[in-house]
Design an enzyme around this catalytic site. Structure first.
Site, PDB file in Angstrom:
ATOM      1  N   LYS A 215       0.852  -1.324  -0.176  1.00  0.00           N
ATOM      2  CA  LYS A 215      -0.056  -0.071   0.048  1.00  0.00           C
ATOM      3  C   LYS A 215       1.006   1.097  -0.113  1.00  0.00           C
ATOM      4  O   LYS A 215       0.788   2.210  -0.806  1.00  0.00           O
ATOM      5  CB  LYS A 215      -0.842   0.145   1.114  1.00  0.00           C
ATOM      6  CG  LYS A 215      -1.749   1.096   1.213  1.00  0.00           C
ATOM      7  CD  LYS A 215      -2.823   0.993   2.376  1.00  0.00           C
ATOM      8  CE  LYS A 215      -3.417   2.233   2.796  1.00  0.00           C
ATOM      9  NZ  LYS A 215      -4.502   2.015   3.959  1.00  0.00           N
ATOM     10  N   GLU A 221      10.322  -4.867   4.481  1.00  0.00           N
ATOM     11  CA  GLU A 221      10.370  -6.230   4.104  1.00  0.00           C
ATOM     12  C   GLU A 221      10.158  -6.246   2.405  1.00  0.00           C
ATOM     13  O   GLU A 221      10.718  -7.000   1.737  1.00  0.00           O
ATOM     14  CB  GLU A 221       9.299  -7.179   4.904  1.00  0.00           C
ATOM     15  CG  GLU A 221       9.293  -7.345   6.484  1.00  0.00           C
ATOM     16  CD  GLU A 221       8.962  -6.160   7.237  1.00  0.00           C
ATOM     17  OE1 GLU A 221       8.749  -5.150   6.592  1.00  0.00           O
ATOM     18  OE2 GLU A 221       8.861  -6.477   8.535  1.00  0.00           O
ATOM     19  N   GLY A 287      -5.204  -1.951   5.033  1.00  0.00           N
ATOM     20  CA  GLY A 287      -4.266  -3.105   4.450  1.00  0.00           C
ATOM     21  C   GLY A 287      -4.910  -4.627   4.590  1.00  0.00           C
ATOM     22  O   GLY A 287      -4.968  -5.457   3.788  1.00  0.00           O
ATOM     23  N   ARG A 288      -5.494  -4.594   5.895  1.00  0.00           N
ATOM     24  CA  ARG A 288      -6.016  -5.978   6.141  1.00  0.00           C
ATOM     25  C   ARG A 288      -7.383  -6.088   5.808  1.00  0.00           C
ATOM     26  O   ARG A 288      -8.323  -7.021   5.793  1.00  0.00           O
ATOM     27  CB  ARG A 288      -6.143  -6.112   7.745  1.00  0.00           C
ATOM     28  CG  ARG A 288      -6.647  -4.933   8.490  1.00  0.00           C
ATOM     29  CD  ARG A 288      -6.240  -4.982   9.932  1.00  0.00           C
ATOM     30  NE  ARG A 288      -6.722  -3.989  10.849  1.00  0.00           N
ATOM     31  CZ  ARG A 288      -6.226  -2.664  10.935  1.00  0.00           C
ATOM     32  NH1 ARG A 288      -4.958  -2.471  10.338  1.00  0.00           N
ATOM     33  NH2 ARG A 288      -6.640  -1.932  11.474  1.00  0.00           N
ATOM     34  N   GLU A 373      -5.069  -6.563  14.586  1.00  0.00           N
ATOM     35  CA  GLU A 373      -4.421  -5.404  14.329  1.00  0.00           C
ATOM     36  C   GLU A 373      -5.847  -4.569  14.508  1.00  0.00           C
ATOM     37  O   GLU A 373      -5.540  -3.240  14.533  1.00  0.00           O
ATOM     38  CB  GLU A 373      -4.013  -5.432  12.994  1.00  0.00           C
ATOM     39  CG  GLU A 373      -2.995  -4.291  12.756  1.00  0.00           C
ATOM     40  CD  GLU A 373      -2.273  -4.614  11.317  1.00  0.00           C
ATOM     41  OE1 GLU A 373      -2.759  -4.151  10.126  1.00  0.00           O
ATOM     42  OE2 GLU A 373      -0.854  -4.993  11.521  1.00  0.00           O
ATOM     43  N   HIS A 404      -5.901 -33.753  17.456  1.00  0.00           N
ATOM     44  CA  HIS A 404      -4.637 -34.315  17.979  1.00  0.00           C
ATOM     45  C   HIS A 404      -3.742 -33.586  18.485  1.00  0.00           C
ATOM     46  O   HIS A 404      -2.561 -34.020  18.820  1.00  0.00           O
ATOM     47  CB  HIS A 404      -3.900 -35.377  16.767  1.00  0.00           C
ATOM     48  CG  HIS A 404      -5.128 -36.238  16.317  1.00  0.00           C
ATOM     49  ND1 HIS A 404      -5.398 -37.487  16.993  1.00  0.00           N
ATOM     50  CD2 HIS A 404      -6.255 -36.282  15.360  1.00  0.00           C
ATOM     51  CE1 HIS A 404      -6.313 -38.096  16.424  1.00  0.00           C
ATOM     52  NE2 HIS A 404      -6.886 -37.227  15.301  1.00  0.00           N
ATOM     53  N   LYS A 528       9.015  -0.878  14.332  1.00  0.00           N
ATOM     54  CA  LYS A 528       9.737  -0.491  13.169  1.00  0.00           C
ATOM     55  C   LYS A 528      10.370   0.513  13.166  1.00  0.00           C
ATOM     56  O   LYS A 528      11.648   0.277  12.799  1.00  0.00           O
ATOM     57  CB  LYS A 528       8.492   0.097  12.212  1.00  0.00           C
ATOM     58  CG  LYS A 528       7.540  -0.975  11.453  1.00  0.00           C
ATOM     59  CD  LYS A 528       6.631  -0.199  10.657  1.00  0.00           C
ATOM     60  CE  LYS A 528       5.556  -1.140  10.324  1.00  0.00           C
ATOM     61  NZ  LYS A 528       4.404  -0.276   9.532  1.00  0.00           N
TER      62      LYS A 528
END
Ligand code: F6P
Length: 565
Positions: A215, A221, A287-288, A373, A404, A528
């Site tokens: 965005k 990253e 973003g999400r 978030e 399990h 950050k």
């Protein structure tokens, strides 16, 4: 328009009424067994069919009265009014002074007309971008778009992180049986060099296309990984003699093998990607909340524009249902309100999401960003502190694997963990094991787990099986462990769209009750900032090392002593 002040929900008479009701239920004893026996209409009144999905809320720790009081709480915080403000484009994201319009990304063109927000015709822009994504997708799928040596694309690699990765990666995994053009997708997100190394392993650069999704186009990253990918591509093409060492050849190769998705087209160009190979989106898409924007370009390419349209249609169907169904009968609103009931009255801060579908293996991870978030906040949208608990921990694994592993704690642990079970009637892979239909064996497990959680097993029932007295207590299941079952006809682009919008709106409901801005994410910023200060201390700067706290310094010293490359 300034946002109205959030209601201090814990000060409302509706909250007090819920507390009183909760206390009364504790005194009487919460018992799903008894509630089911006393009310033969319970399942019918707590079951809701929405399009192709059935929602069974009856195994939750609620009575009709609880639901009634929760709906009143929803009205006390003006849930419906705030949703209207959101879809009208008011700046409900107060700390960033932004509209929150992910619902506009899936509004069908024919229904929308023009819709101007902050001077922008949102609907026209959305559909113009969709048209260019579909055009690009068709070219890649048909082989009209080729790599620099003229070969068609075989693998599409998405480079992004957070909302620019989790949604598309989850949806690709969920829908990969629909990938019908011979294209496969890979996703690089982590700055850990291992991620890029593993995701490019075995790829043929001549047939690989990278989509860089960010965005902001500033995320450390993503930009680091995009640069690495560019180096990998150019080195491999040069080594193979596919391009020469000139600048022009490099430029041409990047333009055939890199496209971008961003709100920041200037930085895209600076990176070296031709802006005509870039798809935009806008600040009013968080973003999400962005998998249905250009962030989903990889899905349109690999699954095809028609499937992407079905996906958007599923999301829109859920938006429409949520917006137009009275709270009393609104499964989505009720799920959000019931979550608040568990968090703030039962003090249950963990929520499992258990898909009985292997294709949904990344769904819980996707939901973690969406929910945590959004609602992991301690102040309200006007900056005042919240005075109740917010933001439960969402987590999960596909059934039956989870059975399990951690279901022991769900069934017999000391904490109560509400769970959403998600299953589908049909599978694209019907199989028999001898006489046994394997899908039925699988679905039998889904149903068994929700039943065991709800109704448990008494000491008398355990004894009746001949269990020695001393181990009876260990084999008792107290029951009353709440769950919601979401049972769909099949996992399709449409139903996946519905599920995503469902959880977006559940997140909205919870955030609105708590009075928080579910659309900012300041909590990710400090880390950050500090990473920028700390990184130089790892190798070069003793001055940077000296600035660190004692623990960080000691960890860096360990790193310096043990680095071997
Ligand atoms: O650091 C959190 C975050 O801002 C998320 O909200 C976002 O989805 C992610 O980083 C990636 O951001 P971008 O798409 O700008 O690279």
């Amino acid at each position: 328009m300034a946002m109205p002040k959030p209601v201090d929900v814990t000060e409302t008479p509706e909250w007090a009424a819920l507390q009183e009701h909760f206390d009364r239920l504790q005194e009487e004893g919460v018992s799903l067994k008894r509630w089911f026996a006393d009310d033969p209409g319970r399942v019918a009144s707590m079951t809701f069919d929405v399009e192709d999905l059935r929602f069974d809320l009856s195994k939750n720790l609620v009575t009709e009265e609880t639901l009634d009081l929760l709906v009143k709480l929803g009205r006390a915080v003006d849930l419906e009014g705030r949703f209207r403000s959101m879809v009208r484009g008011e700046h409900i994201n107060t700390t960033e002074d932004r509209a929150v319009l992910h619902t506009a990304l899936r509004r069908p063109k024919e229904q929308s007309g023009s819709f101007v927000v902050d001077g922008q015709d949102v609907v026209a822009d959305v559909h113009e971008t969709l048209a260019s994504i579909y055009d690009f997708a068709d070219k890649v799928r048909s082989g009209a778009w080729t790599g620099v040596t003229g070969r068609p694309i075989e693998t599409v690699v998405n480079i992004g992180i957070g909302g620019s990765d989790l949604g598309p990666a989850m949806a690709y995994e969920a829908l990969k049986v629909y990938a019908d053009a011979g294209l496969t997708a890979r996703f690089v997100s982590n700055i850990d060099p291992n991620d890029m190394a593993e995701k490019t392993r075995g790829l043929d650069p001549e047939t690989t296309l990278f989509i860089v999704v960010s965005k902001t186009f500033t995320t450390l990253e993503t930009i680091t990984n995009a640069r690495e990918a560019r180096t990998w591509l150019l080195d491999a093409l040069r080594d193979a003699g596919a391009i020469d060492g000139s600048e022009d050849a490099a430029k041409e190769a990047v333009s055939r093998h890199f496209v971008a998705v961003s709100t920041n087209l200037e930085l895209v160009e600076e990176f070296g990607i031709d802006p005509k190979n870039a798809f935009g989106f806008w600040n009013w898409v968080g973003g999400r909340y962005s998998v249905d924007s250009a962030v989903g370009t990889i899905l349109a390419v690999v699954l095809g524009p028609e499937r992407f349209q079905d996906f958007l249609a599923g999301m829109h169907a859920m938006d429409h249902y949520f917006a137009h169904t009275p709270l009393e009968e609104n499964a989505v609103a009720l799920m959000g309100l019931i979550n608040v009931w568990y968090v703030d009255f039962f003090k249950s801060y963990s929520h499992a999401v258990l898909p009985y579908n292997q294709y949904l293996s990344r769904f819980p991870a996707y939901l973690q960003q969406l929910t945590m978030e959004s609602n992991g906040k301690s102040v309200r949208w006007d900056g005042t502190p919240v005075d109740c608990h917010t933001g439960e921990v969402f987590w999960g694994e596909p059934g039956t694997n989870g059975q399990h592993a951690f279901y022991q704690l769900l069934h017999q642990g000391t904490s109560m963990i509400p769970a959403d079970f998600i299953a589908f009637v049909n599978t694209p892979n019907p199989t028999r094991d001898g006489e046994q239909d394997v899908q039925e064996l699988f679905l039998g497990n889904f149903l068994a787990q929700t039943k065991a959680l709800a109704f448990g097993k008494t000491a008398d029932e355990v004894r009746a099986e001949g269990t020695p007295e001393e181990i009876v207590p260990a084999r008792v299941f107290e029951g009353n462990r709440p769950s919601t079952s979401i049972f769909g006809v099949a996992l399709t682009p449409f139903s996946l769209g519905e599920l995503i919008a469902l959880y977006e709106h559940i997140t909205f409901v919870e955030g609105t009750v708590w009075g928080i801005d579910s659309y900012d994410q300041w909590g990710v910023e400090l880390g950050k900032q500090l990473a920028k200060q700390i990184t130089p201390a790892l190798s070069e700067s003793d001055a940077a090392l000296a600035e660190q706290d004692a623990s960080t310094r000691s960890l860096i010293e360990f790193y310096r002593e043990n680095r071997t490359w």
